[in-house]
Design an enzyme around this catalytic site. Structure first.
Site, PDB file in Angstrom:
ATOM      1  N   HIS A  52      41.397  27.868  33.663  1.00 20.06           N
ATOM      2  CA  HIS A  52      41.125  29.263  34.002  1.00 20.06           C
ATOM      3  C   HIS A  52      39.922  29.395  34.929  1.00 20.06           C
ATOM      4  O   HIS A  52      39.898  30.250  35.811  1.00 20.06           O
ATOM      5  CB  HIS A  52      40.891  30.065  32.724  1.00 20.06           C
ATOM      6  CG  HIS A  52      40.851  31.543  32.926  1.00 20.06           C
ATOM      7  ND1 HIS A  52      41.984  32.296  33.153  1.00 20.06           N
ATOM      8  CD2 HIS A  52      39.818  32.418  32.945  1.00 20.06           C
ATOM      9  CE1 HIS A  52      41.648  33.563  33.304  1.00 20.06           C
ATOM     10  NE2 HIS A  52      40.350  33.669  33.177  1.00 20.06           N
ATOM     11  N   HIS A  98      45.819  38.585  32.700  1.00 25.89           N
ATOM     12  CA  HIS A  98      45.318  38.643  31.330  1.00 25.89           C
ATOM     13  C   HIS A  98      46.513  38.445  30.404  1.00 25.89           C
ATOM     14  O   HIS A  98      46.803  39.268  29.542  1.00 25.89           O
ATOM     15  CB  HIS A  98      44.604  39.972  31.064  1.00 25.89           C
ATOM     16  CG  HIS A  98      43.207  39.794  30.576  1.00 25.89           C
ATOM     17  ND1 HIS A  98      42.630  40.571  29.610  1.00 25.89           N
ATOM     18  CD2 HIS A  98      42.260  38.890  30.910  1.00 25.89           C
ATOM     19  CE1 HIS A  98      41.389  40.175  29.384  1.00 25.89           C
ATOM     20  NE2 HIS A  98      41.145  39.149  30.159  1.00 25.89           N
TER      21      HIS A  98
END
EC number: 6.3.5.3
Length: 779
Positions: A52, A98
């Site tokens: 990430h 998300h």
């Protein structure tokens, strides 16, 4: 001397599992530190070395993207990309995901996704002016998917509506592969309000480091590591890794930050997103080639007895980190306090290239910035030489494999009975992936700020009005920007290379259809595990396709997001990967928003035309028709000729800007028939269409996808000028591009004839009912 806070006595294997690190990672950390890390430092490496944050699996592939262009001011590496949109105006934009947080806490996961991307925008000195979203869920016949959709849409609506930024467009698709792992991608646009772009690199040794915004709590601890792992049946236990947002504090933060940036007293800025204080401090230091020291005792907190690990890995929302001028500290703190925000000096810029963290009087972490942010590990994977056998088998599919058409009816392989073409059109219109998304976007405030030119669903791309350019002129001229998010994940699943080219082409086509010139993209690469050879092949092939399309269409990549490990594991350890979904966020510019056009027909007797490419495939392979009517996901997606694609878009844009074209709609999901039906529904007008077909496959003509095709209408008052325009441009037309009249706008019925035979006759009222009520019927 580092104080290990008694946390040097930890179970290494358990800690590595928690931080999603390998034993090789641990050995590399020890090598870089020249000692063993304590538990806090190991947590910092865990988040900073996650996919990430550092793109350790995808970095080699991202280097293929073109990142420079005549309009690009800031490319990859900063909080967001920046382009020049003319008239001394600069657009800031980016897309983020998300996904995993939304899977286990849909409302907060989606809401904080909006908040996070907005901070990326205003951290650069830009006022957020629009939000778009790209959503994926499992099929709605499963109640858990309905609940996820409801929660995600509510979260996006709540945060965007409260913070005062319009949600102006987006896309949504449904497929079983997303049942355990929905996708929530949010794109934001902003208009620069400061004279200079605010960057993130720390400067000037001794300058204070200022913490601004909300307090720090335990919410979101380890969120970046959580986002870099697969979802399992125990993922609900990770709810503490999901952040909780407050849009009203975000609104104050926007106004306060823009106010502070305009003073020139803020030297550098970084929002605290993924990996919180760890990432923001490390990236600021690394980008400035300096170091930062921080005292955690000075960080505003909302909970007692927080450990250094929790302070550093918390992803509490609405927080910023600044490097500021020392002599302006008091003024800035007063300014932020006026907006109801916490503001505290928590450290300073130092001359050594390291991040030094102290807590309760002891140094608890001391790490070289390069180890955390720059010189991060890269996982190299072998790319298989050939597509998987199951895809090669699917590529062998031919349209002749479909049932024959008898008496204007065709047998459905899915439902085992015959349907007329009118019935097929109605069935496709009622499929949730094609049907109106009105139930969703009516929950969003799309008009706040009063600059939204078309409400969601009215046009192929969102159009947002920018500031007035010539205030002295009696005729006010407003420039604008257009934006679209696109990806046909079915195509990408069946051919990642062709499907990704098509995603870029369609996003550019949508922007062109409103009259705007495509300028640049941001992308969100949603894929499964790169450790699986097929998953990595999909990612690699997709990146190749995006790179090729962006080069051909001259739309460089300014940044984006990579979201891997999008797969779910059930109680039997069976892994279900999502369809590979590289979402393309395209932005374009238009000098006068009064010239922008929507997708609905305007007046009865206006002519309807079609433009497309003979060289680009037009086929029902990989089509919505094949999946939703016949129940088959097979065939090789259409190949797009990018040269013809570019010409078709340019030709249409010029016609729009010359006020010759009054409506325009690209042909995508469902083919020509669905594009015609959608324009009828939007305008509450009909269309009379006459087509010719040499072959006997009428379904190809109606439902095939591909071909770089666009339908558009010409005002009956402008037909002479249109023919003159055609004549003037005839010499420039490639032999492989066609433009032809196919019908005219009528009163209240969609009528289609092929070779003078009636194929379809449906009242617009019936089309509208099927189209508008499909999704809302689930709620």
């Amino acid at each position: 001397m580092i104080n290990h806070e008694n946390n040097d006595l930890f179970d290494l294997n358990e800690a590595l599992k928690v931080e999603n690190l390998t034993l090789n990672d641990y050995e590399e950390i020890c090598k870089r530190l020249k000692r063993k890390p304590n538990r806090t430092e190991l947590g910092m490496f865990g988040v900073m070395w996650s996919e990430h944050c550092c793109y350790r699996n995808s970095k080699p592939l991202l280097s293929k993207f073109p990142t420079k262009g005549k309009n690009v001011l800031v490319g990859p590496g900063e909080n967001a990309g920046v382009i020049d949109v003319g008239n001394n105006q600069k657009l800031v934009f980016k897309i983020e995901s998300h996904n995993h947080p939304s899977a286990i806490e849909p409302f907060q996961g989606a809401a904080t996704g909006v908040g996070g991307i907005l901070r990326d925008i205003f951290t650069m000195g830009a006022r957020p002016i629009a939000v778009l979203n790209s959503l994926r869920f499992g099929n709605l016949d499963k109640s858990s998917n309905v609940d996820l959709l409801r929660g995600v849409v509510s979260g996006i609506a709540h945060y965007g509506n409260c913070v005062g930024v319009p949600t102006v467009g987006g896309e949504i698709d449904f497929d079983d592969s997303y049942s355990g792992n929905p996708l929530v991608n949010v794109m934001a646009l902003g208009l620069l309000e400061t004279e200079e772009i605010v960057c993130s690199g720390a400067k000037n040794v001794g300058s204070p480091v200022l913490y601004v915004g909300n307090t720090t709590g335990r919410d979101g601890v380890g969120g970046a590591s959580f986002a870099s792992s697969e979802l399992t049946t125990t993922s609900l236990d990770d709810r503490p890794a999901v952040q909780v947002g407050d849009p009203f504090i975000e609104k104050s933060l926007i106004e306060a930050c823009l106010d502070a940036f305009k003073t020139g007293d803020v030297i550098a800025a970084q929002d605290m997103g993924a990996a919180g204080l760890t990432c923001s401090s490390a990236e600021m230091a690394a980008n400035g080639n300096l170091g930062i020291s921080i005292d955690l005792d000075l960080v505003p907190s909302r909970e007692d007895d927080m450990s250094s690990y929790q302070y550093l890995l918390s992803e509490s929302q609405e927080r910023m980190l600044f490097v500021v001028k020392e002599e302006k500290i008091s003024d800035l703190i007063e300014k932020f306090n006026k907006w109801g925000l916490y503001a505290s000096v928590i450290g300073e810029v130092i001359g050594t290239n390291e991040v030094i963290i102290s807590h309760k009087g002891n140094i608890v972490a001391q790490i070289p910035t390069s180890a955390l942010s720059d010189d991060t590990p890269v996982n190299f994977h072998n790319v298989i030489n050939n597509p998987p056998d199951d895809l090669l088998n699917k590529w062998e599919w031919k349209e002749n494999d479909l049932p024959e058409i008898n008496e204007q009816k065709i047998f459905s392989l899915k439902e085992n009975k015959k349907f007329s073409f009118s019935e097929i059109i109605l069935k496709l219109l009622s499929n949730p992936s094609i049907a109106s998304k009105r139930w969703i976007y009516k929950q969003y405030d799309s008009q706040v700020q009063a600059n939204t030119v078309f409400t969601p669903g009215k046009s192929d791309a969102a159009v947002v009005r920018l500031r007035e350019q010539n205030k002295k002129s009696k005729n006010k001229v407003f420039s604008g920007v257009a934006a679209s998010v696109d990806c046909n994940s079915r195509w990408v699943a069946l051919d990642p290379f062709r499907g990704s080219i098509a995603a870029v082409a369609e996003s550019a086509r949508n922007v062109s259809c409103v009259g705007a010139e495509p300028v640049a993209i941001t992308n969100n690469l949603n894929f499964s595990s790169p450790e699986n050879e097929i998953g990595y092949w999909q990612l690699s092939s997709s990146c190749n396709g995006i790179a090729e399309a962006c080069k051909a269409l001259e739309t460089p990549v300014t940044g984006g997001n990579v979201s891997l490990y999008n797969e779910s594991k059930n109680k039997d350890n069976l892994i279900t990967p999502i369809n590979p979904t590289p979402v393309i966020g395209m932005v374009g510019k238009i000098d006068n928003v009064e010239k922008a056009i929507s997708s609905e027909w305007k007046n009865i007797e206006d002519q309807i035309w079609l433009i497309g490419s003979y060289k680009s495939d037009t086929t029902t392979a990989a089509s919505s028709y094949l999946e939703y009517f016949h129940g088959e996901i097979t065939g090789r997606p259409p190949k797009i000729d990018l040269s013809d694609e570019k010409f078709c878009q340019s030709f249409l844009r010029n016609a729009i800007l010359n006020s010759l074209v009054v409506s325009s709609h690209d042909i995508s999901d469902g083919g020509l028939a669905i594009a015609l039906a959608e324009s009828c529904i939007l305008s509450a007008r009909g269309a009379t269409i006459e087509l010719e077909k040499d072959l006997n496959r009428v379904d190809n003509l109606l439902f095939a996808e591909g071909g770089s095709r666009i339908i558009f209408s010409i005002s009956k008052m402008k037909q002479n000028e249109w023919f003159n325009y055609l004549k003037q441009n005839q010499i420039n037309f490639p032999s492989s591009v066609y433009v032809k009249k196919i019908g005219y706008v009528s009163s209240d019925t969609l009528k289609i004839k092929i070779n003078e035979k009636n194929i379809c006759n449906i009242r617009v009222e019936e089309l509208t009912e099927k189209f508008n009520n499909s999704i809302s019927d689930y709620f």
